[in-house]
Write a protein that holds these residues in place. Structure first.
Motif, PDB file in Angstrom:
ATOM      1  N   LEU A 166       5.319   2.427  13.069  1.00 22.51           N
ATOM      2  CA  LEU A 166       6.599   3.145  13.169  1.00 22.51           C
ATOM      3  C   LEU A 166       6.685   4.274  12.148  1.00 22.51           C
ATOM      4  O   LEU A 166       7.168   5.370  12.453  1.00 22.51           O
ATOM      5  CB  LEU A 166       7.771   2.183  12.951  1.00 22.51           C
ATOM      6  CG  LEU A 166       8.351   1.465  14.155  1.00 22.51           C
ATOM      7  CD1 LEU A 166       9.478   0.528  13.715  1.00 22.51           C
ATOM      8  CD2 LEU A 166       8.879   2.452  15.189  1.00 22.51           C
ATOM      9  N   ALA A 167       6.224   4.006  10.914  1.00 25.04           N
ATOM     10  CA  ALA A 167       6.314   5.012   9.850  1.00 25.04           C
ATOM     11  C   ALA A 167       5.458   6.230  10.168  1.00 25.04           C
ATOM     12  O   ALA A 167       5.900   7.386  10.024  1.00 25.04           O
ATOM     13  CB  ALA A 167       5.895   4.394   8.518  1.00 25.04           C
TER      14      ALA A 167
ATOM     15  N   ALA B 134       1.251  11.661   2.829  1.00 22.90           N
ATOM     16  CA  ALA B 134       0.451  10.682   2.092  1.00 22.90           C
ATOM     17  C   ALA B 134       1.304   9.595   1.461  1.00 22.90           C
ATOM     18  O   ALA B 134       0.800   8.521   1.123  1.00 22.90           O
ATOM     19  CB  ALA B 134      -0.375  11.389   1.007  1.00 22.90           C
ATOM     20  N   ASN B 135       2.605   9.869   1.304  1.00 19.40           N
ATOM     21  CA  ASN B 135       3.521   8.876   0.732  1.00 19.40           C
ATOM     22  C   ASN B 135       4.028   7.960   1.852  1.00 19.40           C
ATOM     23  O   ASN B 135       5.164   8.057   2.301  1.00 19.40           O
ATOM     24  CB  ASN B 135       4.694   9.563   0.031  1.00 19.40           C
ATOM     25  CG  ASN B 135       5.584   8.577  -0.701  1.00 19.40           C
ATOM     26  OD1 ASN B 135       5.340   7.376  -0.703  1.00 19.40           O
ATOM     27  ND2 ASN B 135       6.634   9.093  -1.324  1.00 19.40           N
ATOM     28  N   GLY B 136       3.147   7.087   2.315  1.00 20.55           N
ATOM     29  CA  GLY B 136       3.525   6.188   3.396  1.00 20.55           C
ATOM     30  C   GLY B 136       4.687   5.292   3.038  1.00 20.55           C
ATOM     31  O   GLY B 136       5.465   4.880   3.907  1.00 20.55           O
ATOM     32  N   ARG B 137       4.856   4.992   1.751  1.00 19.59           N
ATOM     33  CA  ARG B 137       5.943   4.103   1.323  1.00 19.59           C
ATOM     34  C   ARG B 137       7.307   4.697   1.655  1.00 19.59           C
ATOM     35  O   ARG B 137       8.214   3.990   2.088  1.00 19.59           O
ATOM     36  CB  ARG B 137       5.837   3.838  -0.172  1.00 19.59           C
ATOM     37  CG  ARG B 137       6.848   2.809  -0.646  1.00 19.59           C
ATOM     38  CD  ARG B 137       6.841   2.629  -2.136  1.00 19.59           C
ATOM     39  NE  ARG B 137       7.730   1.557  -2.523  1.00 19.59           N
ATOM     40  CZ  ARG B 137       7.352   0.341  -2.873  1.00 19.59           C
ATOM     41  NH1 ARG B 137       6.079   0.021  -2.873  1.00 19.59           N
ATOM     42  NH2 ARG B 137       8.247  -0.574  -3.221  1.00 19.59           N
ATOM     43  N   MET B 138       7.470   5.988   1.452  1.00 19.68           N
ATOM     44  CA  MET B 138       8.757   6.633   1.713  1.00 19.68           C
ATOM     45  C   MET B 138       9.146   6.500   3.181  1.00 19.68           C
ATOM     46  O   MET B 138      10.305   6.235   3.504  1.00 19.68           O
ATOM     47  CB  MET B 138       8.669   8.105   1.316  1.00 19.68           C
ATOM     48  CG  MET B 138       9.896   8.915   1.710  1.00 19.68           C
ATOM     49  SD  MET B 138       9.797  10.586   1.049  1.00 19.68           S
ATOM     50  CE  MET B 138      10.804  11.471   2.240  1.00 19.68           C
ATOM     51  N   TYR B 139       8.204   6.641   4.074  1.00 21.31           N
ATOM     52  CA  TYR B 139       8.518   6.616   5.505  1.00 21.31           C
ATOM     53  C   TYR B 139       8.610   5.183   6.039  1.00 21.31           C
ATOM     54  O   TYR B 139       9.366   4.920   6.976  1.00 21.31           O
ATOM     55  CB  TYR B 139       7.505   7.475   6.258  1.00 21.31           C
ATOM     56  CG  TYR B 139       7.581   8.897   5.753  1.00 21.31           C
ATOM     57  CD1 TYR B 139       8.742   9.641   5.917  1.00 21.31           C
ATOM     58  CD2 TYR B 139       6.535   9.463   5.022  1.00 21.31           C
ATOM     59  CE1 TYR B 139       8.855  10.925   5.405  1.00 21.31           C
ATOM     60  CE2 TYR B 139       6.638  10.756   4.503  1.00 21.31           C
ATOM     61  CZ  TYR B 139       7.809  11.481   4.699  1.00 21.31           C
ATOM     62  OH  TYR B 139       7.935  12.755   4.185  1.00 21.31           O
TER      63      TYR B 139
ATOM     64  N   ALA C 139       0.835  -1.202   0.000  1.00 21.38           N
ATOM     65  CA  ALA C 139       0.000   0.000   0.000  1.00 21.38           C
ATOM     66  C   ALA C 139       0.870   1.252   0.000  1.00 21.38           C
ATOM     67  O   ALA C 139       1.961   1.269   0.584  1.00 21.38           O
ATOM     68  CB  ALA C 139      -0.911  -0.005   1.217  1.00 21.38           C
ATOM     69  N   LEU C 140       0.398   2.284  -0.651  1.00 20.29           N
ATOM     70  CA  LEU C 140       1.104   3.568  -0.667  1.00 20.29           C
ATOM     71  C   LEU C 140       0.720   4.425   0.531  1.00 20.29           C
ATOM     72  O   LEU C 140       1.575   5.050   1.167  1.00 20.29           O
ATOM     73  CB  LEU C 140       0.796   4.312  -1.963  1.00 20.29           C
ATOM     74  CG  LEU C 140       1.388   5.722  -2.095  1.00 20.29           C
ATOM     75  CD1 LEU C 140       2.903   5.653  -2.231  1.00 20.29           C
ATOM     76  CD2 LEU C 140       0.774   6.454  -3.285  1.00 20.29           C
ATOM     77  N   ALA C 141      -0.553   4.463   0.838  1.00 14.10           N
ATOM     78  CA  ALA C 141      -1.056   5.369   1.885  1.00 14.10           C
ATOM     79  C   ALA C 141      -0.556   4.956   3.263  1.00 14.10           C
ATOM     80  O   ALA C 141      -0.324   3.782   3.534  1.00 14.10           O
ATOM     81  CB  ALA C 141      -2.574   5.365   1.875  1.00 14.10           C
ATOM     82  N   PRO C 142      -0.374   5.935   4.160  1.00 13.39           N
ATOM     83  CA  PRO C 142       0.017   5.614   5.545  1.00 13.39           C
ATOM     84  C   PRO C 142      -1.126   4.921   6.279  1.00 13.39           C
ATOM     85  O   PRO C 142      -2.284   5.032   5.904  1.00 13.39           O
ATOM     86  CB  PRO C 142       0.329   6.979   6.153  1.00 13.39           C
ATOM     87  CG  PRO C 142      -0.474   7.945   5.350  1.00 13.39           C
ATOM     88  CD  PRO C 142      -0.520   7.386   3.956  1.00 13.39           C
ATOM     89  N   ARG C 143      -0.751   4.224   7.327  1.00  9.13           N
ATOM     90  CA  ARG C 143      -1.751   3.518   8.143  1.00  9.13           C
ATOM     91  C   ARG C 143      -1.208   3.448   9.562  1.00  9.13           C
ATOM     92  O   ARG C 143      -0.069   3.043   9.774  1.00  9.13           O
ATOM     93  CB  ARG C 143      -1.985   2.123   7.580  1.00  9.13           C
ATOM     94  CG  ARG C 143      -2.710   1.158   8.505  1.00  9.13           C
ATOM     95  CD  ARG C 143      -2.867  -0.222   7.862  1.00  9.13           C
ATOM     96  NE  ARG C 143      -3.385  -1.207   8.801  1.00  9.13           N
ATOM     97  CZ  ARG C 143      -2.616  -2.023   9.524  1.00  9.13           C
ATOM     98  NH1 ARG C 143      -1.295  -1.970   9.402  1.00  9.13           N
ATOM     99  NH2 ARG C 143      -3.158  -2.895  10.362  1.00  9.13           N
ATOM    100  N   LYS C 144      -2.023   3.858  10.538  1.00  8.15           N
ATOM    101  CA  LYS C 144      -1.576   3.782  11.925  1.00  8.15           C
ATOM    102  C   LYS C 144      -2.513   2.883  12.711  1.00  8.15           C
ATOM    103  O   LYS C 144      -3.564   3.325  13.187  1.00  8.15           O
ATOM    104  CB  LYS C 144      -1.510   5.166  12.568  1.00  8.15           C
ATOM    105  CG  LYS C 144      -0.799   5.126  13.929  1.00  8.15           C
ATOM    106  CD  LYS C 144      -0.608   6.496  14.530  1.00  8.15           C
ATOM    107  CE  LYS C 144       0.205   6.417  15.820  1.00  8.15           C
ATOM    108  NZ  LYS C 144       0.388   7.738  16.452  1.00  8.15           N
TER     109      LYS C 144
END
Length: 798
Positions: free
Chosen positions: A590-591, A549-554, A293-298
Motif C-alpha cells: 500500500l505504501a 526512500a523514506n518508506g516509513r513515512m508512507y 525497516a526504513l526502505a520501501p518494499r513492494k
C-alpha cells in the motif's frame, strides 16, 4: 508526621483490622443490589410509576449504603495490609467514585419520584446505571487484587501458562547442559529483552533506583546498593531470582510497579543464571526492540482470485488462508451507504440517497457512489478537517492564541484538503512552512519557564516524529528512551534542525554542557548542514524526509487512513510503527503503491472503501484492549462509535442545530466562495471546542491526538443525559416535528427513515402509538428523539 502516626496506630488496632477484612464480603452487596435494581429499572422504561418502584427504591437505598460502608472498610483494609499499586489505585477510585455517585443517586431517586417529569427521571436513571457500572468495575479490580490481574483471562484460549510472552523468542526446552556460543547469544538477547520490557523504567540510564542498572553488562554484574544481584551458576543464591519469584504483595518483589514477570520469563532468567550468566561481547549492540525497516518494499501481488479485483483483497485473502480465517458476509445497500457516507464525508445519507442506490442497476454502483462522495469537495474537507486538526493539534481557540504564542493553520489546511494536495507536498509545506502553515512546527510557546523537553524546537521534533513518522520521541526528549533504542542525543540532533541556535542537551532537565548535533533520525536519508540558518535547514529536511526512500513515512500515512476507515490499523498503535503489522506485505505494498500513484489521499480512500473487505459485516469487540493484543487476528472492519462531530451533525440534520453563530470560528466560504454550505446548519468541525464536543471525545488539541477512544465514557453518558446543548436542540426538534406532522405514525416513520434509513417495525410503531396517542406534544417528541439518538443503532458505524 502526626497523620502518619495516627495511620500507624489505626493499622495496629484490632477492630480496625477486623472491619477492614470484612470488605471483601461487604463489597458483594452493592454489586448485587444495584445491578439488580438497574435490571428491574429496565422493566419500567415505558411507565416509571409501576409497582416495582418501591422494590427498586429499597434495593437502591440498601445498595448505596452498603457501597459507602464497603468503601470505608476497604480503606481500612488497604491501610492495615499495607497494600499499594496501580490496580489498588483504580479500585479505590472506582469504589469511592461509585459511593459518591450512589449518594447523588439517592437524591435523584427521591427527586424523580416527587416530580415525575422526564428530565428528573432521566437524571435518576443515568445515575443508577452509572453507579451500577461503577461498582461492577470496582469489583473486577478488587478481584484482580485478590486473585491476580489475569484471574479472568488466564482460562481463555491462548492464555495458558505454556505460551511464551512476546519478549521470548526461544524455546527453553532446547537448552541442554552444554550450550553453544550461538545459544549463549540467543539466551542473553532474550534476557536483555526481559530487562528492557520490565525493568528499564526504574533501572537504566534514564532512571536508577537502588543504585541498580540493568541496561548494560558491567552494571548488571556490579549490582546495586545491596550488593550483587546474581551469583552465576547458582540461581538459588541470586537475589535477582529471589525477588522476581516473590508474590505480588511482598515488599521485596520486583518489579514493584506494573505486572510481574511471567512464569516463562522467570524460567528464562533462572536458566541464564544457572548456565553461568553468559554475556558474550557484542551483544550490547543488538537491539532488544523491534525496529521496522526504513526502505520501501513492494512485494509481488498474490495470484489473482475470482471475484477479487482489488489488490487489497488479494492480500487479505492470502492472510485469511494463512490464518485459516473466513470472509465475512457482504453488507446490504442500507448498511453500505451509511458506512460510506459517515467515513468519507461524515454525514448521514438521506432516504432518497438510499432509494437512488437501490434503484441503480449498474454492477459498479458502489464504486460510483464512493467517487461521487469524494467529489463533494467541501463535505469531504469538513469531515477530514477533524482528523487533521487532531493530528496537527490545530484549533480555533485555546492556549497560546491570545498571547500570540501559537498559530492556526486552518486556512492552509482547509485548502490543502480541498485541493487534495499530494501528501509529499503537504508534508513539505508543514516542514518548510510559510506564514499560513507554520503553526505545526512552531508548536505552543508556553508562558513562563518550561521544561527543556517542552521547548518549541523539541515540540517540533516530537510532533513530526509522531505524526509523520509514527515514532515516539517523548521519552528520548528527556533521557535515553526505555521503550525504544532512541537516545537523548539523537532527539536533540533532530530538534536542532528546528532551532535558530544550537541547542544544549539537557538530561532529565539538567543541562549537560554538551551542544547538540544537527541530524535527521536516519542517516540513510541524507545530511543537514548544521551551519546553515534555520530556514535552510528546514528546506533540506523537507526535501529529504519526503523522498520515496523514506518508506516509513508512507507506511505511517497509509496505516492512519486504514485505521480511520477500518477501525484498527495494520500496525497498532498507529504512532508506534516499529510494532509488528498483522500483514507486512499489505502495509508495504500500500505504501509503495501510494507513492507510485502521486501521493493521492483521495485515491487511497477510494482504494480502501471499494475493497470487498471494507464492505463486509463489522467485527464487534468487547474491549479496545483486544485490538492491541499480541494475538490479534484481522477479520474485517471494526465496529466503531461515531465521533463527536458526526453525532452533532446528525442531530443537527434530524432535530435542530446544536451550535450558534458565535461558536463558529471558521467560515470556509470567506476563504473559498464556492464553499458556502448547502446545509441548514454549521458542521461541527468548524466550531470552537466546547463542553459538549469535549465530553463526546474531541481533544483539546494542545497535544497531538491521532486516535480517539470509541468506547462510551461516564462523561459522555452525563452529557447526553443532562447536557444543556443537546437538550435545547431536542426541544427545538420536538417543536419542528410537531409542527410538520400531526399524525404520530407519519412522523415516527419519517424520523426512523432519517435516523436509520428504515421504517419502524411493527413493535416500534405500536409503541409509538401508545406513547403519543392521537397527537404528540413537542416534549413527547423531544423524549422520543433523545431515545433515538442514544440508541446503539444510531451511534455505531455498523
Amino acid at each position: 508526621m502526626a497523620l502518619s502516626q495516627n495511620a500507624e496506630l489505626l493499622s495496629d488496632f484490632w477492630l480496625s483490622q477486623f472491619l477492614g477484612r470484612l470488605h471483601p464480603m461487604l463489597v458483594h452487596f452493592p454489586i448485587a443490589l444495584l445491578v439488580f435494581a438497574a435490571f428491574l429499572e429496565l422493566h419500567t422504561l415505558k411507565n416509571f410509576h409501576q409497582p416495582l418502584r418501591k422494590a427498586i427504591g429499597l434495593l437502591v437505598t440498601f445498595g448505596v449504603l452498603s457501597a459507602v460502608i464497603s468503601a470505608i472498610f476497604g480503606l481500612l483494609l488497604a491501610t492495615n495490609e499495607a497494600t499499594s499499586g496501580s490496580t489498588l489505585d483504580i479500585h479505590k477510585f472506582l469504589g469511592f467514585g461509585s459511593a459518591v455517585f450512589g449518594i447523588f443517586l439517592l437524591f435523584f431517586s427521591k427527586n424523580a419520584i416527587e416530580k415525575g417529569d422526564s428530565r428528573s427521571i432521566r437524571t435518576y436513571r443515568a445515575f443508577l446505571f452509572l453507579t451500577s457500572i461503577g461498582v461492577g468495575f470496582a469489583g473486577h479490580f478488587g478481584a484482580s487484587l485478590t486473585h491476580g490481574e489475569d484471574y479472568l483471562t488466564e482460562v481463555l484460549p491462548g492464555n495458558s501458562e505454556t505460551s511464551a510472552p512476546p519478549s521470548l523468542t526461544i524455546d527453553l526446552a532446547t537448552f541442554s547442559s552444554e550450550i553453544s556460543p550461538d545459544q549463549e547469544i540467543q539466551l542473553v538477547t532474550n534476557v536483555r529483552s526481559v530487562f528492557a520490557h520490565n525493568c528499564y523504567k526504574c533501572h537504566s540510564g534514564a532512571k536508577i533506583e537502588g543504585e541498580l542498572r540493568l541496561d548494560e553488562k558491567e552494571f548488571v554484574f556490579a549490582g546495586g546498593e545491596s550488593g550483587p544481584i546474581l551469583e552465576p551458576g547458582n540461581p538459588e543464591k541470586s537475589e535477582l531470582i529471589r525477588r522476581i519469584s516473590l508474590s505480588k504483595n511482598h515488599k521485596d518483589v520486583m518489579p514493584e510497579k506494573g505486572n510481574l514477570l511471567s512464569k516463562d520469563e522467570i524460567r528464562l532468567l533462572t536458566l541464564w543464571v544457572e548456565k553461568g550468566a553468559p554475556w558474550p561481547d557484542g551483544v550490547e549492540q543488538q537491539s532488544v526492540y523491534r525496529v521496522a525497516a526504513l526502505a520501501p518494499r513492494k512485494p509481488e501481488l498474490p495470484t489473482p482470485k475470482s471475484g477479487l479485483q482489488n489488490p487489497i483483497d488479494l492480500w487479505v485473502n492470502q492472510y485469511f488462508e494463512e490464518n485459516q480465517l473466513s470472509w465475512g458476509e457482504q453488507i446490504d445497500e442500507r448498511t453500505f451507504i451509511r458506512r460510506a457516507y459517515l467515513d468519507i464525508i461524515g454525514l448521514l445519507p438521506s432516504p432518497e440517497d438510499l432509494k437512488a442506490l437501490e434503484g441503480d442497476s449498474r454492477p459498479n454502483k458502489r464504486s460510483i457512489l464512493i467517487q461521487s462522495l469524494l467529489e463533494r469537495k467541501d463535505d469531504y474537507t469538513q469531515h477530514w478537517l477533524t482528523f487533521w486538526n487532531d493530528a496537527l493539534r490545530n484549533d480555533y481557540t485555546g492556549t497560546g492564541y491570545i498571547t500570540k504564542g501559537r498559530y492556526a493553520i486552518t486556512d492552509w489546511l482547509y485548502t490543502s484538503i480541498r485541493e487534495n494536495k499530494p501528501y509529499d507536498q503537504f508534508v513539505k509545506e508543514l516542514l518548510n512552512p510559510d506564514e499560513k502553515s507554520k503553526g505545526f512546527i512552531e508548536g505552543i510557546r508556553w508562558r513562563g519557564t518550561v521544561n527543556a523537553s517542552q521547548r518549541t524546537e523539541m515540540q517540533a521534533a516530537q510532533n513530526v516524529g509522531q505524526v509523520i513518522l509514527g515514532l515516539n520521541l517523548k521519552c528520548a526528549s528527556c533521557h535515553d528512551s526505555f521503550i525504544s533504542d532512541w537516545k537523548l542525543e539523537e532527539s536533540y540532533a533532530f530538534a536542532n534542525i528546528f532551532a535558530d541556535t544550537t541547542l544544549e542537551v539537557s538530561r532529565c532537565e539538567k543541562p549537560t554542557g554538551v551542544m547538540a548535533k544537527t541530524e535527521i533520525l536516519w542517516e540513510e536519508l541524507g545530511e543537514i548542514d548544521s551551519l546553515a540558518p534555520k530556514a535552510e535547514k528546514l528546506r533540506q529536511l523537507s526535501e529529504q524526509l519526503v523522498q520515496p526512500a523514506n518508506g516509513r513515512m508512507y507506511r505511517t500515512i497509509v496505516n492512519r487512513v486504514w485505521k480511520q476507515l477500518m477501525g484498527r490499523g495494520i500496525v497498532e498503535p498507529v504512532d508506534e510503527m516499529d510494532n509488528e503489522p498483522w500483514s507486512q506485505d499489505l502495509l508495504d505494498w500500500l505504501a509503495v503503491d501510494f507513492v507510485e500513484n502521486g501521493y493521492d489521499l483521495k485515491r487511497l480512500v477510494y482504494q480502501i472503501t471499494t475493497s470487498r473487505i471494507y464492505q463486509t459485516q463489522v467485527i464487534k469487540v468487547a474491549s479496545p484492549d483486544q485490538l492491541l493484543g499480541e494475538n490479534f487476528k484481522f477479520q474485517g472492519v471494526i465496529q466503531r462509535r461515531i465521533t463527536a462531530e458526526q453525532f452533532a451533525d446528525a442531530v443537527g440534520k434530524i432535530a435542530a442545530p446544536l451550535f450558534d453563530s458565535v461558536e463558529v470560528k471558521f467560515r470556509p466560504y470567506e476563504l473559498i466562495p464556492e464553499a458556502r454550505p448547502n446545509l441548514s446548519y454549521t458542521r461541527a468541525s468548524l466550531v470552537a471546542n466546547n463542553e459538549f464536543l469535549k465530553a463526546l471525545g474531541r481533544p483539546n488539541r494542545e497535544i497531538v491526538s491521532t486516535s480517539r477512544d470509541s468506547q462510551a465514557s461516564l462523561l459522555q453518558a452525563l452529557e447526553l443525559s443532562n447536557g444543556e446543548k443537546l437538550n435545547k436542540a431536542l426541544a427545538k426538534g420536538g417543536e419542528k416535528w410537531a409542527e410538520a406532522y400531526s399524525n404520530p405514525e407519519e412522523f415516527t416513520g419519517q424520523i426512523y427513515q432519517n435516523a436509520f434509513l428504515r421504517k419502524p417495525n411493527s413493535k416500534e410503531l405500536e409503541l409509538a402509538k401508545k406513547t403519543f396517542g392521537a397527537k404528540a406534544e413537542p416534549d413527547e417528541i423531544q423524549d422520543f428523539l433523545w431515545a433515538i439518538f442514544l440508541s446503539p443503532e444510531f451511534q455505531l458505524i455498523y
